[in-house]
Enzyme design. Structure first.
Site, PDB file in Angstrom:
ATOM      1  N   SER A 150       0.827  -1.220   0.000  1.00 44.22           N
ATOM      2  CA  SER A 150       0.000   0.000   0.000  1.00 44.22           C
ATOM      3  C   SER A 150       0.855   1.261   0.000  1.00 44.22           C
ATOM      4  O   SER A 150       0.336   2.365  -0.022  1.00 44.22           O
ATOM      5  CB  SER A 150      -0.916   0.008   1.222  1.00 44.22           C
ATOM      6  OG  SER A 150      -0.151  -0.113   2.405  1.00 44.22           O
ATOM      7  N   ASN A 156      -1.762  -2.115  13.591  1.00 44.61           N
ATOM      8  CA  ASN A 156      -3.214  -1.930  13.603  1.00 44.61           C
ATOM      9  C   ASN A 156      -3.632  -0.648  14.329  1.00 44.61           C
ATOM     10  O   ASN A 156      -4.462   0.104  13.844  1.00 44.61           O
ATOM     11  CB  ASN A 156      -3.902  -3.148  14.224  1.00 44.61           C
ATOM     12  CG  ASN A 156      -3.646  -4.415  13.422  1.00 44.61           C
ATOM     13  OD1 ASN A 156      -3.094  -4.347  12.324  1.00 44.61           O
ATOM     14  ND2 ASN A 156      -4.021  -5.554  13.962  1.00 44.61           N
ATOM     15  N   SER A 197     -15.254  25.806 -27.740  1.00 40.40           N
ATOM     16  CA  SER A 197     -15.500  24.576 -28.478  1.00 40.40           C
ATOM     17  C   SER A 197     -14.532  24.528 -29.653  1.00 40.40           C
ATOM     18  O   SER A 197     -14.205  25.547 -30.243  1.00 40.40           O
ATOM     19  CB  SER A 197     -16.949  24.569 -28.981  1.00 40.40           C
ATOM     20  OG  SER A 197     -17.062  23.729 -30.113  1.00 40.40           O
ATOM     21  N   LYS A 240     -19.143  29.270 -29.012  1.00 37.52           N
ATOM     22  CA  LYS A 240     -19.400  28.665 -27.704  1.00 37.52           C
ATOM     23  C   LYS A 240     -18.499  29.162 -26.586  1.00 37.52           C
ATOM     24  O   LYS A 240     -17.312  29.395 -26.781  1.00 37.52           O
ATOM     25  CB  LYS A 240     -19.242  27.140 -27.787  1.00 37.52           C
ATOM     26  CG  LYS A 240     -20.299  26.423 -28.589  1.00 37.52           C
ATOM     27  CD  LYS A 240     -21.711  26.560 -28.030  1.00 37.52           C
ATOM     28  CE  LYS A 240     -21.909  25.771 -26.763  1.00 37.52           C
ATOM     29  NZ  LYS A 240     -21.822  24.330 -27.012  1.00 37.52           N
ATOM     30  N   ASN A 274     -18.253  27.588 -22.799  1.00 38.84           N
ATOM     31  CA  ASN A 274     -18.875  26.511 -22.026  1.00 38.84           C
ATOM     32  C   ASN A 274     -18.523  26.572 -20.537  1.00 38.84           C
ATOM     33  O   ASN A 274     -17.379  26.824 -20.174  1.00 38.84           O
ATOM     34  CB  ASN A 274     -18.437  25.155 -22.587  1.00 38.84           C
ATOM     35  CG  ASN A 274     -18.913  24.946 -24.008  1.00 38.84           C
ATOM     36  OD1 ASN A 274     -19.984  25.429 -24.372  1.00 38.84           O
ATOM     37  ND2 ASN A 274     -18.120  24.267 -24.815  1.00 38.84           N
ATOM     38  N   TYR A 285      -9.276  -6.011  13.746  1.00 46.78           N
ATOM     39  CA  TYR A 285      -8.701  -5.516  12.497  1.00 46.78           C
ATOM     40  C   TYR A 285      -8.720  -6.585  11.410  1.00 46.78           C
ATOM     41  O   TYR A 285      -8.450  -7.756  11.663  1.00 46.78           O
ATOM     42  CB  TYR A 285      -7.241  -5.054  12.714  1.00 46.78           C
ATOM     43  CG  TYR A 285      -6.584  -4.624  11.411  1.00 46.78           C
ATOM     44  CD1 TYR A 285      -6.753  -3.338  10.921  1.00 46.78           C
ATOM     45  CD2 TYR A 285      -5.844  -5.525  10.642  1.00 46.78           C
ATOM     46  CE1 TYR A 285      -6.205  -2.945   9.709  1.00 46.78           C
ATOM     47  CE2 TYR A 285      -5.283  -5.148   9.428  1.00 46.78           C
ATOM     48  CZ  TYR A 285      -5.467  -3.862   8.966  1.00 46.78           C
ATOM     49  OH  TYR A 285      -4.932  -3.486   7.770  1.00 46.78           O
ATOM     50  N   GLN A 328      -7.250  -1.737   4.716  1.00 48.62           N
ATOM     51  CA  GLN A 328      -6.251  -1.042   3.902  1.00 48.62           C
ATOM     52  C   GLN A 328      -6.911  -0.357   2.695  1.00 48.62           C
ATOM     53  O   GLN A 328      -6.401   0.624   2.167  1.00 48.62           O
ATOM     54  CB  GLN A 328      -5.196  -2.042   3.434  1.00 48.62           C
ATOM     55  CG  GLN A 328      -4.061  -1.420   2.646  1.00 48.62           C
ATOM     56  CD  GLN A 328      -2.887  -2.372   2.515  1.00 48.62           C
ATOM     57  OE1 GLN A 328      -2.251  -2.706   3.510  1.00 48.62           O
ATOM     58  NE2 GLN A 328      -2.610  -2.819   1.316  1.00 48.62           N
ATOM     59  N   LYS A 352      -8.108   3.714   2.249  1.00 45.03           N
ATOM     60  CA  LYS A 352      -7.299   4.922   2.015  1.00 45.03           C
ATOM     61  C   LYS A 352      -7.537   5.585   0.672  1.00 45.03           C
ATOM     62  O   LYS A 352      -7.708   6.808   0.608  1.00 45.03           O
ATOM     63  CB  LYS A 352      -5.822   4.591   2.197  1.00 45.03           C
ATOM     64  CG  LYS A 352      -5.528   4.363   3.651  1.00 45.03           C
ATOM     65  CD  LYS A 352      -4.178   3.826   3.924  1.00 45.03           C
ATOM     66  CE  LYS A 352      -4.194   3.189   5.292  1.00 45.03           C
ATOM     67  NZ  LYS A 352      -5.147   2.037   5.400  1.00 45.03           N
TER      68      LYS A 352
HETATM   69  N1  ARG Z   1      -1.237  -1.184   5.625  1.00 46.11           N
HETATM   70  C1  ARG Z   1      -2.134  -1.656   6.631  1.00 46.11           C
HETATM   71  C2  ARG Z   1      -3.467  -0.909   6.591  1.00 46.11           C
HETATM   72  O1  ARG Z   1      -3.588  -0.006   5.878  1.00 46.11           O
HETATM   73  C3  ARG Z   1      -1.509  -1.438   7.974  1.00 46.11           C
HETATM   74  C4  ARG Z   1      -1.955  -2.398   8.997  1.00 46.11           C
HETATM   75  C5  ARG Z   1      -1.536  -3.785   8.652  1.00 46.11           C
HETATM   76  N2  ARG Z   1      -1.723  -4.674   9.752  1.00 46.11           N
HETATM   77  C6  ARG Z   1      -1.597  -5.976   9.604  1.00 46.11           C
HETATM   78  N3  ARG Z   1      -1.756  -6.680  10.646  1.00 46.11           N
HETATM   79  N4  ARG Z   1      -1.336  -6.531   8.458  1.00 46.11           N
HETATM   80  O2  ARG Z   1      -4.412  -1.228   7.257  1.00 46.11           O
END
Ligand code: ARG
Length: 462
Positions: free
Chosen positions: A29, A116, A283, A289, A291, A323, A328, A331
């Site tokens: 990520s 977490n 345009s 035009k 717009n 968790y 993830q 985000k």
């Molecule tokens: N990149 C993870 C997230 O966005 C961080 C937490 C990961 N925790 C785990 N136990 N794999 O949530």
């Protein structure tokens, strides 16, 4: 079967084989969560400070950690940090680099903590900051609306219901309606902020930690107003992010409605306003035009935020405590919500400031639509006729006006008296746009004097 040189994973002890590169790519990520780095560093500094305070870390270890994290932050800011996908996320990238730079002390930072509670903390710190920025940007946009309202406090325009001309209102009054929508949006953000501003840190993976942590110290250092009461809930729920996105979806709904009006008003069919050249495009085929792309894009981006809100709701709904890695996925929708809403609010302030108001066009349209018919009915009621009968009488007068192509105020007194003998010379002050608007003289009404008072009150609310 890894194909490239991999960094050593913090969990590698339990594994005999390394992660396949496909899975590594799939689970990483860092490409998007690296934007959390300032908050990750702040959180880690607070955690290390607290650990030293309770005696889990030595003062020397704490200082080495704080110093190392500070320098890493500076390097990231300068674009001199090598993010690595095989270290998965922002948290492990920073921690691995800390260990590389300061050695043993760096390895102790994660004591009594888990990614977490770390990620939940980072996300809350990030959203708290973005909430404050959005509240400020909305306030600036509201000020632009008040400035326009003040300039146009007595400019007549047709007010619509069903997009049919209904009654005259002042343009200032219309701007104040937009102001109120945004005022509630700001309230919603402020209200949600108190639920964002609670600290998950200390929940560790899910159950808390056996180390003698002091969550009060960490919360105070990070400016959290309270501490998440339950560790399982702290690491798992993203309701604060959903609430934030819902507030943003409503901001976009309001901006989209405003956009719809700007688009209509700037069409030659309405011709109420002209948007600045800097906010329009032409345009490639039709030379005439101009717009209104900016309000159109704002209207279009609204769907995107509604999608993000739904994505987050669905992301959450099936998750058992505590968790899960699903989280993830919170985000990207959240970050895009922040970016999109922020840019829409910022562009809107300039867009509105660029707008020219075509006062004569709006007055002319308001006069043409029998917009003072209700005023005539109210006039007859004041002369003793029951409202339902008055409604009927005015309906006939309007019918006559349509046939003779005359607005009520363009008819002669004799013409008007043919519908009711109670009509006298004083009717004309009621049938004018100015008379009609001025008569709605109470809090929340469109009378120019009331608009000025409302602007005064509104300025104090920003
Ligand atoms: N990149 C993870 C997230 O966005 C961080 C937490 C990961 N925790 C785990 N136990 N794999 O949530």
């Amino acid at each position: 079967m890894p194909t490239k040189a991999q960094s050593k994973k913090p969990w590698s002890g339990r594994f005999t084989e390394s992660t396949t590169s496909l899975v590594e790519e799939f689970t990483a990520s860092v490409a998007f969560d690296k934007r959390l780095y300032p908050f990750d560093i702040l959180g880690s500094i607070a955690h290390a400070t607290m650990l030293a305070h309770v005696g889990v870390l030595s003062m020397e270890e704490r200082d080495a950690i704080i110093d190392g994290l500070g320098k890493i932050g500076t390097d990231i800011e300068a674009g001199q940090f090598q993010w690595s996908e095989d270290l998965e996320d922002v948290h492990m990238n920073i921690e691995a680099e800390l260990v590389r730079r300061i050695g043993e002390a760096g390895k102790k930072l994660h004591t009594g903590r888990s990614r977490n509670d770390q990620v939940a903390t980072d996300l809350r710190l990030y959203l708290r900051e973005e909430t404050d920025l959005l509240i400020k940007a909305l306030g600036d946009l509201q000020t632009v609306l008040l400035d326009i309202a003040e300039r146009e406090f007595d400019t007549p325009m047709p007010g619509f219901t069903h997009l049919q001309i209904a009654q005259p209102v002042t343009f200032g009054h219309h701007m104040l309606a937009w102001f109120e929508m945004l005022a509630r949006d700001r309230e919603r953000l402020s209200d949600g902020r108190s639920r964002i501003n609670r600290m998950p840190l200390g929940a560790a993976a899910l159950a808390g930690t056996g180390f003698p942590i002091d969550r009060g110290i960490t919360a105070e250092l990070l400016g959290f107003e309270s501490i998440c009461e339950n560790s399982l809930d702290a690491v798992s729920d993203r309701d604060f992010a959903i609430e934030f996105t819902a507030a943003c979806a409503l901001i976009m709904t309001h901006l989209s409605r405003m956009s719809e009006e700007l688009i209509l008003w700037s069409s030659p069919a309405f011709d109420f306003i002209e948007l600045g050249d800097g906010f329009c495009t032409g345009s490639s085929i039709m030379p005439q035009k101009k717009n209104p792309d900016v309000p159109e894009l704002v209207r279009g981006k609204t769907g995107r935020i509604d999608g993000h809100l739904l994505a987050l709701l669905v992301l959450m709904k099936g998750q058992p405590l505590a968790y899960n890695r699903d989280n993830q996925e919170d985000k990207e929708p959240l970050f895009d919500t922040v970016d999109t809403v922020t840019s829409c609010i910022l562009v809107y302030a300039g867009l509105l400031m660029s707008m020219t108001i075509k006062r004569h066009r709006m007055s002319a349209q308001a006069t043409q639509g029998f917009s003072t018919a209700t005023d005539l009915a109210d006039y007859l009621v004041r002369k003793g006729i029951p409202f339902r009968d008055a409604h009927e009488i005015v309906g006939k007068a309007v019918h006559h006006g349509i046939e003779t192509k005359k607005d009520l105020c363009a008819m002669t007194l004799a013409e008007l008296q043919s519908f009711s003998p109670l009509i006298a010379e004083d009717v004309f002050s009621v049938l004018s746009l100015e008379g009609s608007m001025a008569s709605r003289n109470h809090i929340g009404g469109t009378a120019p004097g009331q608009v000025l008072k409302a602007i005064g009150r509104a300025r104090k609310r920003i």
